[in-house]
Write an enzyme that holds these catalytic residues in place. Structure first.
Site, PDB file in Angstrom:
ATOM      1  CD  GLU A   1      29.964 -10.268  32.884  1.00  0.00           C
ATOM      2  OE1 GLU A   1      29.395 -11.282  32.456  1.00  0.00           O
ATOM      3  OE2 GLU A   1      31.187 -10.082  32.754  1.00  0.00           O
TER       4      GLU A   1
ATOM      5  CG  HIS B   1       9.322 -16.000  43.398  1.00  0.00           C
ATOM      6  ND1 HIS B   1       8.024 -16.257  43.776  1.00  0.00           N
ATOM      7  CD2 HIS B   1       9.361 -14.685  43.077  1.00  0.00           C
ATOM      8  CE1 HIS B   1       7.305 -15.150  43.665  1.00  0.00           C
ATOM      9  NE2 HIS B   1       8.097 -14.179  43.243  1.00  0.00           N
TER      10      HIS B   1
ATOM     11  CD1 TRP C   1      41.809 -25.339  29.081  1.00  0.00           C
ATOM     12  CD2 TRP C   1      40.628 -26.632  27.696  1.00  0.00           C
ATOM     13  NE1 TRP C   1      40.533 -25.447  29.591  1.00  0.00           N
ATOM     14  CE2 TRP C   1      39.784 -26.231  28.759  1.00  0.00           C
ATOM     15  CE3 TRP C   1      40.083 -27.444  26.709  1.00  0.00           C
ATOM     16  CZ2 TRP C   1      38.455 -26.608  28.858  1.00  0.00           C
ATOM     17  CZ3 TRP C   1      38.753 -27.829  26.805  1.00  0.00           C
ATOM     18  CH2 TRP C   1      37.953 -27.409  27.874  1.00  0.00           C
TER      19      TRP C   1
ATOM     20  CG  ASN D   1      44.658 -24.976  19.214  1.00  0.00           C
ATOM     21  OD1 ASN D   1      43.760 -25.494  19.860  1.00  0.00           O
ATOM     22  ND2 ASN D   1      44.719 -23.675  18.971  1.00  0.00           N
ATOM     23  N   GLY D   2      43.205 -28.254  18.634  1.00  0.00           N
ATOM     24  CA  GLY D   2      41.955 -28.633  17.974  1.00  0.00           C
ATOM     25  C   GLY D   2      41.595 -30.057  18.347  1.00  0.00           C
TER      26      GLY D   2
ATOM     27  CE  LYS E   1      33.690 -11.624  34.223  1.00  0.00           C
ATOM     28  NZ  LYS E   1      33.556 -11.428  32.802  1.00  0.00           N
TER      29      LYS E   1
ATOM     30  CB  CYS F   1      45.967 -25.710  22.673  1.00  0.00           C
ATOM     31  SG  CYS F   1      45.166 -27.101  23.429  1.00  0.00           S
TER      32      CYS F   1
ATOM     33  CD  GLU G   1      34.931 -15.526  34.345  1.00  0.00           C
ATOM     34  OE1 GLU G   1      35.299 -16.356  33.511  1.00  0.00           O
ATOM     35  OE2 GLU G   1      34.467 -14.414  34.025  1.00  0.00           O
TER      36      GLU G   1
ATOM     37  NE  ARG H   1      46.073 -19.864  21.936  1.00  0.00           N
ATOM     38  CZ  ARG H   1      45.419 -19.324  20.926  1.00  0.00           C
ATOM     39  NH1 ARG H   1      45.259 -18.023  20.888  1.00  0.00           N
ATOM     40  NH2 ARG H   1      44.935 -20.052  19.965  1.00  0.00           N
TER      41      ARG H   1
ATOM     42  CE  LYS I   1      39.941 -13.129  26.676  1.00  0.00           C
ATOM     43  NZ  LYS I   1      39.125 -12.432  27.694  1.00  0.00           N
TER      44      LYS I   1
HETATM   45  C1  F6R Z   1      33.717 -14.751  31.065  1.00  0.00           C
HETATM   46  C2  F6R Z   1      34.115 -14.926  29.684  1.00  0.00           C
HETATM   47  C3  F6R Z   1      33.390 -15.941  28.889  1.00  0.00           C
HETATM   48  C4  F6R Z   1      33.270 -15.469  27.435  1.00  0.00           C
HETATM   49  C5  F6R Z   1      32.651 -16.564  26.574  1.00  0.00           C
HETATM   50  C6  F6R Z   1      32.467 -16.114  25.138  1.00  0.00           C
HETATM   51  O1  F6R Z   1      34.482 -13.740  31.663  1.00  0.00           O
HETATM   52  O2  F6R Z   1      35.003 -14.295  29.224  1.00  0.00           O
HETATM   53  O3  F6R Z   1      32.132 -16.223  29.425  1.00  0.00           O
HETATM   54  O4  F6R Z   1      32.481 -14.319  27.387  1.00  0.00           O
HETATM   55  O5  F6R Z   1      33.468 -17.690  26.603  1.00  0.00           O
HETATM   56  O6  F6R Z   1      33.687 -15.736  24.583  1.00  0.00           O
HETATM   57  P1  F6R Z   1      33.765 -14.853  23.273  1.00  0.00           P
HETATM   58  O7  F6R Z   1      33.220 -13.506  23.616  1.00  0.00           O
HETATM   59  O8  F6R Z   1      35.203 -14.823  22.905  1.00  0.00           O
HETATM   60  O9  F6R Z   1      32.902 -15.542  22.258  1.00  0.00           O
END
Ligand code: F6R
Length: 634
Positions: A507, A530, A92, A118-119, A511, A20, A514, A45, A629
């Site tokens: 990773e 397997h 959010w 926010n929260g 990527k 948010c 998402e 956010r 994010k």
């Molecule tokens: C994926 C991504 C998330 C963050 C995860 C942790 O691209 O960005 O998987 O890595 O939410 O976020 P941080 O690093 O901010 O704790």
């Protein structure tokens, strides 16, 4: 006491993320366009719905709309919204579904108080019950509307107190009764031109401009108007007026504010010539890696140096185990770090999802050093894992990008990544910077143990060369884009690698999932038979990491197994690497490099592949559906 400006200015850059986004404005300009501009910068956010409240002619004018800030912007002309004091929110959803009614700002039943939040207010249900007995009515399902009414309730009860004190006291009393987390901006109909803002958990920063003040969830929303900012601490309440501001604690003690100077300009938070922040941040990696390394090698060039760890070399050499906790992409960086520390420093390392560690009551050996990694420094599970480790008496260090984040503040020491703001929801430059710091940590520990001076020098030289190697991979972007276009409409995709590149396979799959909503899995290349091999078909390509080295031939055997089942293959090979003719459908070449640099260099092709596949599928790359994010709720 009210502080007049200016106060000593401390120079640093800070950037904060949370779910948010909130923006508030008081000044001489029309508030609505400035708030909308700020909200657009905070959309990463959360972007379920957005709203804006402006004070004018003795009441609040409020516009709210499900969808992006652009949807709200289209709605705004239907309202007058001409006042010079207001606030906005991009949501959010946590409590309550995604509807116009649940969007913020909320208004108390008597129209006296407007609130953005926010929260999560955990005890909102019991407060709501109480307020209903007092005759309050509710229009939404949100915890925020409950808090808004609680403030109105206390405001009504403070009728004997004068002006500003009355509202701040009402906010303070209300916050005393709430459990959970909050970053709030509140406005009161009897005090036009004033904002009250407070935080616990959720970050808030306010900026002091020329004849105006702004408040926001992070500085990117206000840095275009002022670079002089105050970061509110947990348990603080700020009262902002056009001319001055004051900060107090929840217990009404005065706080001396520190004004920070944001040293990056709005340009670093803008797209420039790029189409998306993800693209921009992928291409920023050579510079980001340089910034991460800057000033962090010893004079003799044989080891790494870290200023802020607060652990002496002596203490470090007595460490027998390391534990790393993180979430998502950051956990993948921890897994690579585990591989490098174990292979170069020969110290046992354990990694865990922060969300699991916080509940599983893991036994930790006494001389274990605990690390968390987090780009934002606000991820709730990582923060909780860190608190759990501290509760058990461990020293906790953090690898973190956002200066002054909750994790940075609570850690016993740490290493900042220094890659600047990362705005794309999919982490790219922060990830490779974490890989680099993991490699540097492995070097530091190894040089305290068995690694020779010569090997240390070669290792440092290799790390210093990483930005140029990444640049070389970036030059292949047009080729990778064509591969992405060819496979963009696959049904699934496997990412397969071994050793440290197994974690880069994880990773790569994350990527792709998402950003493009394409089902993908990362697997150890040999383990694939397997289970996941059952997925193989002409529409399920496999991305193989096949760098030069002792297990190259083993990886080629895994490729043969896929090819025998008509699975297309995209092979990521080192320069000079050769495959049997016809085995790979597409080849991406990466430069041959040191084992510590390989995960960094190998990450770039899969970042580009995900980016271009998502672009080809028409996805909302910087704001993928359902994501935010930084995940600050459980
Ligand atoms: C994926 C991504 C998330 C963050 C995860 C942790 O691209 O960005 O998987 O890595 O939410 O976020 P941080 O690093 O901010 O704790």
């Amino acid at each position: 006491m009210v502080r007049k400006l200016p106060i000593a200015i401390k120079s640093s850059w800070k950037f904060t993320y949370f779910m948010c986004g909130i923006v508030g404005y008081i000044g001489k300009q029309k508030a609505a366009p400035l708030i909308l501009e700020g909200l657009k910068r905070l959309e990463y956010r959360g972007y379920d719905s957005a709203g804006i409240a402006v004070f004018q002619d003795g009441s609040f004018d409020i516009a709210k709309k499900v969808g992006r800030v652009s949807a709200l912007e289209k709605e705004v002309p239907r309202y007058r919204l001409v006042g010079t004091c207001g606030m906005g929110h991009t949501r959010w959803a946590t409590h309550g579904s995604i509807t116009d009614a649940n969007a913020h700002p909320h208004l108390s039943y008597d129209g006296k108080v407007a609130l953005t939040h926010n929260g999560v207010i955990e005890n909102y249900a019991s407060i709501k019950k109480f307020l209903i007995t007092k005759g309050h009515t509710f229009r939404s399902e949100t915890d925020t509307e409950v808090l808004c009414n609680l403030i109105a309730y206390h405001y009504a009860k403070q009728a004997g107190l004068a002006g500003e004190n009355r509202f701040v006291t009402a906010v303070r009393k209300s916050l005393h009764h709430t459990q959970g987390t909050y970053g709030i901006v509140a406005m009161n109909v009897d005090a036009p031109g004033e904002l009250v803002t407070a935080r616990k958990g959720s970050p808030l920063v306010f900026g002091i401009g020329e004849g105006e003040s702004l408040v926001a969830s992070d500085v990117s929303a206000i840095v275009s108007r002022t670079q002089n900012v105050v970061y509110l601490k947990n348990g603080e309440i700020a009262h902002l007026t056009l001319k001055n501001f004051s900060i107090t604690t929840l217990d009404a003690d005065e706080v001396s504010p520190v004004i920070d100077r944001v040293c990056w300009s709005i340009v670093s938070a803008e797209l420039g010539a790029y189409h998306h922040f993800m693209e921009k941040e992928i291409f920023e990696q050579p510079a980001a890696l340089k910034n991460t390394m800057r000033g962090r090698f010893s004079e003799d060039g044989s080891t790494a140096l870290f200023g802020g760890l607060n652990v002496t070399a002596n203490e470090f050499s007595g460490i027998e185990r390391l534990m790393f906790c993180a979430c998502g992409t950051a956990l993948h960086a921890c897994l690579v770090t585990e591989h490098l520390i174990e292979s170069f420093a020969r110290i046992p390392v354990e990694c865990d999802y922060a969300s699991e560690f916080r509940y599983r009551n893991a036994p930790l050996a006494r001389n274990t050093l605990f690390f968390v990694m987090s780009q934002s420094g606000e991820t709730i599970d990582t923060l909780a894992a860190m608190r759990e480790a501290k509760r058990k008496g461990y020293r906790v260090l953090a690898i973190n990008n956002v200066v002054g984040s909750s994790i940075a503040r609570e850690a016993d020491g740490g290493i900042y990544q220094h890659v600047g703001p990362e705005i794309g929801v999919a982490s790219t430059k922060a990830f490779t910077s974490q890989l680099l710091l993991g490699a540097m940590l492995a070097l530091y520990l190894a040089r305290m143990r068995d690694m020779s001076f010569g090997s240390g020098v070669r290792y440092v030289e290799a790390l210093k060369g990483a930005p140029d190697l990444v640049r070389k991979v970036l030059e292949q972007a047009p080729h990778i884009k064509k591969i992405a276009q060819r496979f963009a409409h696959s049904t699934d995709m496997l990412f397969l690698g071994r050793m440290s590149l197994f974690h880069i396979a994880l990773e790569g799959a994350l990527k792709l999932k998402e950003t493009s909503y394409l089902h993908a899995e990362g697997y150890p290349a040999a383990e694939m038979k397997h289970g996941p091999i059952a997925l193989i078909s002409e529409t399920c390509p496999s991305v193989f990491f096949a760098p030069a080295g002792e297990i190259f031939n083993k990886i080629v055997s895994s490729m043969q197994e896929i090819k025998a089942r008509r699975g297309p293959i995209i092979a990521i090979l080192s320069e000079g690497g050769e495959l049997p003719p016809g085995l790979a459908d597409e080849v991406i070449i990466i430069p041959e490099c040191h084992e510590a640099v390989l995960p960094i260099v190998a990450s770039v092709p899969v970042q580009l592949l995900s980016y271009y596949i998502a672009a080809e599928r028409g996805c909302d790359i910087d704001k993928p559906r359902n994501l935010a994010k930084s995940v600050t709720v459980e």
